[in-house]
Design an enzyme around this catalytic site. Structure first.
Site, PDB file in Angstrom:
ATOM      1  N   ASN A  32      -2.638 -41.642   4.858  1.00 38.55           N
ATOM      2  CA  ASN A  32      -1.439 -42.432   5.188  1.00 38.55           C
ATOM      3  C   ASN A  32      -1.071 -42.272   6.666  1.00 38.55           C
ATOM      4  OD1 ASN A  32      -0.349 -39.895   5.328  1.00 38.55           O
ATOM      5  ND2 ASN A  32       1.295 -40.243   3.861  1.00 38.55           N
ATOM      6  N   ASN A  35      -0.003 -37.516   9.515  1.00 37.85           N
ATOM      7  CA  ASN A  35      -0.305 -36.445  10.474  1.00 37.85           C
ATOM      8  C   ASN A  35      -1.696 -36.638  11.076  1.00 37.85           C
ATOM      9  OD1 ASN A  35       0.493 -34.099  11.861  1.00 37.85           O
ATOM     10  ND2 ASN A  35      -0.752 -32.829  10.492  1.00 37.85           N
ATOM     11  N   PHE A  80      -8.097 -33.314   0.828  1.00 37.62           N
ATOM     12  CA  PHE A  80      -7.473 -32.581   1.940  1.00 37.62           C
ATOM     13  C   PHE A  80      -5.987 -32.907   2.068  1.00 37.62           C
ATOM     14  CE2 PHE A  80     -11.887 -33.399   3.397  1.00 37.62           C
ATOM     15  CZ  PHE A  80     -12.293 -32.106   3.719  1.00 37.62           C
ATOM     16  N   SER A 124      -6.382 -22.264   0.150  1.00 34.33           N
ATOM     17  CA  SER A 124      -6.139 -21.447   1.336  1.00 34.33           C
ATOM     18  C   SER A 124      -6.117 -19.976   0.963  1.00 34.33           C
ATOM     19  CB  SER A 124      -4.785 -21.850   1.920  1.00 34.33           C
ATOM     20  OG  SER A 124      -4.349 -20.892   2.844  1.00 34.33           O
ATOM     21  N   TYR A 148       4.667 -23.260   0.227  1.00 34.40           N
ATOM     22  CA  TYR A 148       3.349 -23.837   0.525  1.00 34.40           C
ATOM     23  C   TYR A 148       2.271 -23.135  -0.305  1.00 34.40           C
ATOM     24  CZ  TYR A 148      -1.028 -24.596   3.082  1.00 34.40           C
ATOM     25  OH  TYR A 148      -2.330 -24.882   3.412  1.00 34.40           O
ATOM     26  N   LYS A 152      -0.373 -24.518  -3.411  1.00 30.60           N
ATOM     27  CA  LYS A 152      -1.843 -24.366  -3.441  1.00 30.60           C
ATOM     28  C   LYS A 152      -2.288 -23.739  -4.758  1.00 30.60           C
ATOM     29  CE  LYS A 152      -3.067 -26.180   0.437  1.00 30.60           C
ATOM     30  NZ  LYS A 152      -3.647 -27.512   0.392  1.00 30.60           N
ATOM     31  N   ARG A 230      -7.496 -11.531  11.885  1.00 33.21           N
ATOM     32  CA  ARG A 230      -7.750 -12.650  10.981  1.00 33.21           C
ATOM     33  C   ARG A 230      -9.230 -13.000  10.981  1.00 33.21           C
ATOM     34  NH1 ARG A 230      -3.355 -11.482  10.179  1.00 33.21           N
ATOM     35  NH2 ARG A 230      -1.433 -12.708  10.070  1.00 33.21           N
TER      36      ARG A 230
HETATM   37  P1  NAD Z   1      -4.043 -32.270   8.617  1.00 34.33           P
HETATM   38  O1  NAD Z   1      -2.561 -32.423   8.559  1.00 34.33           O
HETATM   39  O2  NAD Z   1      -4.724 -32.409   9.923  1.00 34.33           O
HETATM   40  O3  NAD Z   1      -4.735 -33.273   7.574  1.00 34.33           O
HETATM   41  C1  NAD Z   1      -4.083 -33.721   6.414  1.00 34.33           C
HETATM   42  C2  NAD Z   1      -4.216 -35.226   6.378  1.00 34.33           C
HETATM   43  O4  NAD Z   1      -3.611 -35.720   5.191  1.00 34.33           O
HETATM   44  C3  NAD Z   1      -3.517 -35.937   7.555  1.00 34.33           C
HETATM   45  O5  NAD Z   1      -4.441 -36.844   8.127  1.00 34.33           O
HETATM   46  C4  NAD Z   1      -2.345 -36.657   6.897  1.00 34.33           C
HETATM   47  O6  NAD Z   1      -2.041 -37.870   7.570  1.00 34.33           O
HETATM   48  C5  NAD Z   1      -2.867 -36.876   5.497  1.00 34.33           C
HETATM   49  N1  NAD Z   1      -1.812 -36.941   4.473  1.00 34.33           N
HETATM   50  C6  NAD Z   1      -0.766 -36.119   4.296  1.00 34.33           C
HETATM   51  N2  NAD Z   1      -0.042 -36.498   3.227  1.00 34.33           N
HETATM   52  C7  NAD Z   1      -0.660 -37.593   2.705  1.00 34.33           C
HETATM   53  C8  NAD Z   1      -0.393 -38.436   1.599  1.00 34.33           C
HETATM   54  N3  NAD Z   1       0.667 -38.231   0.802  1.00 34.33           N
HETATM   55  N4  NAD Z   1      -1.238 -39.440   1.338  1.00 34.33           N
HETATM   56  C9  NAD Z   1      -2.317 -39.674   2.144  1.00 34.33           C
HETATM   57  N5  NAD Z   1      -2.620 -38.907   3.207  1.00 34.33           N
HETATM   58  C10 NAD Z   1      -1.791 -37.872   3.484  1.00 34.33           C
HETATM   59  O7  NAD Z   1      -4.360 -30.845   7.955  1.00 34.33           O
HETATM   60  P2  NAD Z   1      -5.729 -30.006   7.951  1.00 34.33           P
HETATM   61  O8  NAD Z   1      -5.528 -28.835   8.828  1.00 34.33           O
HETATM   62  O9  NAD Z   1      -6.894 -30.887   8.146  1.00 34.33           O
HETATM   63  O10 NAD Z   1      -5.689 -29.477   6.456  1.00 34.33           O
HETATM   64  C11 NAD Z   1      -6.372 -30.126   5.408  1.00 34.33           C
HETATM   65  C12 NAD Z   1      -6.134 -29.363   4.130  1.00 34.33           C
HETATM   66  O11 NAD Z   1      -6.575 -28.018   4.293  1.00 34.33           O
HETATM   67  C13 NAD Z   1      -4.676 -29.284   3.691  1.00 34.33           C
HETATM   68  O12 NAD Z   1      -4.641 -29.400   2.282  1.00 34.33           O
HETATM   69  C14 NAD Z   1      -4.261 -27.898   4.115  1.00 34.33           C
HETATM   70  O13 NAD Z   1      -3.218 -27.398   3.315  1.00 34.33           O
HETATM   71  C15 NAD Z   1      -5.552 -27.126   3.902  1.00 34.33           C
HETATM   72  N6  NAD Z   1      -5.662 -25.912   4.718  1.00 34.33           N
HETATM   73  C16 NAD Z   1      -5.569 -26.000   6.080  1.00 34.33           C
HETATM   74  C17 NAD Z   1      -5.650 -24.845   6.855  1.00 34.33           C
HETATM   75  C18 NAD Z   1      -5.522 -24.922   8.359  1.00 34.33           C
HETATM   76  O14 NAD Z   1      -5.277 -23.872   8.990  1.00 34.33           O
HETATM   77  N7  NAD Z   1      -5.686 -26.059   8.993  1.00 34.33           N
HETATM   78  C19 NAD Z   1      -5.855 -23.601   6.237  1.00 34.33           C
HETATM   79  C20 NAD Z   1      -5.967 -23.549   4.846  1.00 34.33           C
HETATM   80  C21 NAD Z   1      -5.880 -24.717   4.083  1.00 34.33           C
HETATM   81  N1  UDP Z   2      -0.101 -15.130  16.680  1.00 31.07           N
HETATM   82  C1  UDP Z   2       0.435 -14.704  17.884  1.00 31.07           C
HETATM   83  N2  UDP Z   2       1.045 -15.635  18.680  1.00 31.07           N
HETATM   84  C2  UDP Z   2       1.152 -16.954  18.356  1.00 31.07           C
HETATM   85  C3  UDP Z   2       0.588 -17.385  17.120  1.00 31.07           C
HETATM   86  C4  UDP Z   2      -0.019 -16.444  16.303  1.00 31.07           C
HETATM   87  O1  UDP Z   2       0.366 -13.517  18.207  1.00 31.07           O
HETATM   88  O2  UDP Z   2       1.736 -17.733  19.108  1.00 31.07           O
HETATM   89  C5  UDP Z   2      -0.778 -14.148  15.808  1.00 31.07           C
HETATM   90  C6  UDP Z   2      -0.195 -14.008  14.427  1.00 31.07           C
HETATM   91  O3  UDP Z   2       0.851 -13.041  14.428  1.00 31.07           O
HETATM   92  C7  UDP Z   2      -1.414 -13.573  13.613  1.00 31.07           C
HETATM   93  C8  UDP Z   2      -2.578 -14.300  14.306  1.00 31.07           C
HETATM   94  O4  UDP Z   2      -2.097 -14.617  15.626  1.00 31.07           O
HETATM   95  O5  UDP Z   2      -1.624 -12.176  13.735  1.00 31.07           O
HETATM   96  C9  UDP Z   2      -3.008 -15.590  13.607  1.00 31.07           C
HETATM   97  O6  UDP Z   2      -1.851 -16.413  13.417  1.00 31.07           O
HETATM   98  P1  UDP Z   2      -1.989 -17.901  12.837  1.00 31.07           P
HETATM   99  O7  UDP Z   2      -0.577 -18.426  12.731  1.00 31.07           O
HETATM  100  O8  UDP Z   2      -2.962 -18.659  13.639  1.00 31.07           O
HETATM  101  O9  UDP Z   2      -2.624 -17.684  11.391  1.00 31.07           O
HETATM  102  P2  UDP Z   2      -1.992 -17.008  10.061  1.00 31.07           P
HETATM  103  O10 UDP Z   2      -1.011 -15.955  10.476  1.00 31.07           O
HETATM  104  O11 UDP Z   2      -1.384 -18.117   9.316  1.00 31.07           O
HETATM  105  O12 UDP Z   2      -3.169 -16.403   9.368  1.00 31.07           O
END
Ligand code: NAD
Ligand code: UDP
Length: 337
Positions: A32, A35, A80, A124, A148, A152, A230
């Protein structure tokens, strides 16, 4: 296979679309654009040399998704689409329950209506909460620490229940550790809105001069240098894991829950040093108090992903820093990479 990618224009989805296309699959993006940037599909087309079908829809709109799946039949879905900011989830719980949980239910109803029985789901490492120890295996206890994370866990359970009761033929719940990096072409990458919460996007914005310094949240943790540790994983490794996961569940009709990490921990200071060495850019630091809710250290045991999918992360922290910087530098119009 033809595969629907909900949220396929987002950060991880777009890289997965590129890898799937490279492997001869046919990704279909459903997004959609809440983001995602509008020109991501066009950039993907240039990158892969192929037009990629795009459906602009909300996953909660079962009718529209069902109709789209009838005109674009797929063999599997990689799901995703979600909201992903922990702080926002605590501020607006209903929005997160609606988008993530109701959205997943609506999507599954559309899949059932057209008989699509395979799903790969973006979970996640947040489902482990404050883990007792690392490396973390998939049978470690799960703990919900914020809304959040709860969404999940609920979606994972929902998917496992549908697989157990025969409503899904194949399912993979993939628990990502910390995705960073970008496609080495710098044509796609992560575009956080506003001030980045995550470490790597913040570091790259300090490197471009958009932000003055990095706040290091805590230097008194029980880690090698006192800063948080991490398991950072290159988004291209993550994307490759999705391709292998969808191929695995299609071949074996199984339901699996799998960590995706490198198995190695990197501290904040180690990541900053790697970034400075790889890019030649200096990152000024300010030591700040711990961020509430942060865990000292966690990293994956990724052995199951290797056993099931034959997958292992191939890219190291230097690759992650170089590709993150290339992407951010190209966005900022800096030509030194
Ligand atoms: P992102 O926001 O870049 O991608 C999500 C996409 O979904 C976006 O393009 C957004 O426009 C679309 N979207 C959101 N709601 C929607 C809806 N209702 N209908 C259709 N499209 C919709 O995020 P990402 O970082 O690519 O993450 C993807 C997935 O991975 C997510 O489920 C997120 O929770 C999970 N995840 C991400 C991370 C991370 O650090 N990036 C870590 C663990 C899990
Ligand atoms: N972190 C930091 N400064 C920032 C963002 C993150 O020191 O501006 C640290 C945070 O405390 C953690 C690590 O970097 O120890 C990774 O953080 P991130 O938010 O990327 O991932 P998450 O904590 O969700 O695993």
């Amino acid at each position: 296979m033809r595969i629907l990618l909900t949220g396929g224009a987002g950060y991880i989805g777009s890289h997965t679309a590129a890898v799937l296309a490279e492997r001869g699959h046919e990704p279909v993006i459903l997004d959609n654009f809440a983001n995602a940037e509008r020109d991501v599909p066009a950039r993907l087309a240039r990158l892969t040399g192929r037009e990629i079908a795009v459906i602009e829809a909300d996953i909660r709109d079962t009718e529209q998704v069902t109709a789209a799946l009838r005109t674009q039949p797929v063999e599997a879905v990689i799901h995703f689409a979600a909201l992903k900011a922990v702080g926002e989830s605590e501020a607006d719980p209903l929005r997160y329950y609606d988008m993530n949980i109701a959205g997943t239910i609506r999507l599954m109803q559309a899949m059932q209506a057209v008989g699509v029985g395979r799903i790969v789901f973006s979970s996640s490492a947040t489902v482990y909460g404050q883990p007792e120890s690392s490396p973390i295996l998939e049978d470690a206890p799960t703990r919900v620490e914020n809304i959040y994370g709860r969404t999940k866990l609920v979606m994972e359970d929902l998917i496992r229940d549908l697989a157990r009761t025969g409503k899904l033929a194949g399912a993979a719940n993939l628990r990502y550790f910390n995705p960073v990096g970008a496609h080495p072409s710098a044509m796609i990458g992560e575009t956080p809105r506003g001030v980045p919460n995550n470490l790597m996007p913040y570091v790259t914005q300090v490197a471009t001069g958009e932000r003055a310094h990095l706040n290091v949240f805590g230097n008194d943790y029980p880690t090698r240098d006192g800063t948080g540790e991490r398991d950072y994983i290159h988004v291209m490794d993550l994307a490759e894991a999705h391709a292998l996961a969808v191929e695995h569940i299609a071949a074996h009709d199984v339901s699996v829950t799998v960590n995706l990490g490198t198995g190695r921990g990197t501290t904040v200071l180690e990541l900053v040093r790697a970034f400075e060495t790889t890019t030649g850019r200096k990152i000024p630091l300010v030591f700040a108090p711990r961020r509430p809710g942060d865990v000292a250290s966690y990293y994956a045991n990724p052995a199951l992903a290797e056993r099931l999918f034959g997958w292992r992360a191939r890219r190291d922290v230097e690759d992650m820093c170089r590709d993150s910087w290339r992407w951010q530098a190209s966005r900022a119009g800096i030509n030194d990479v």
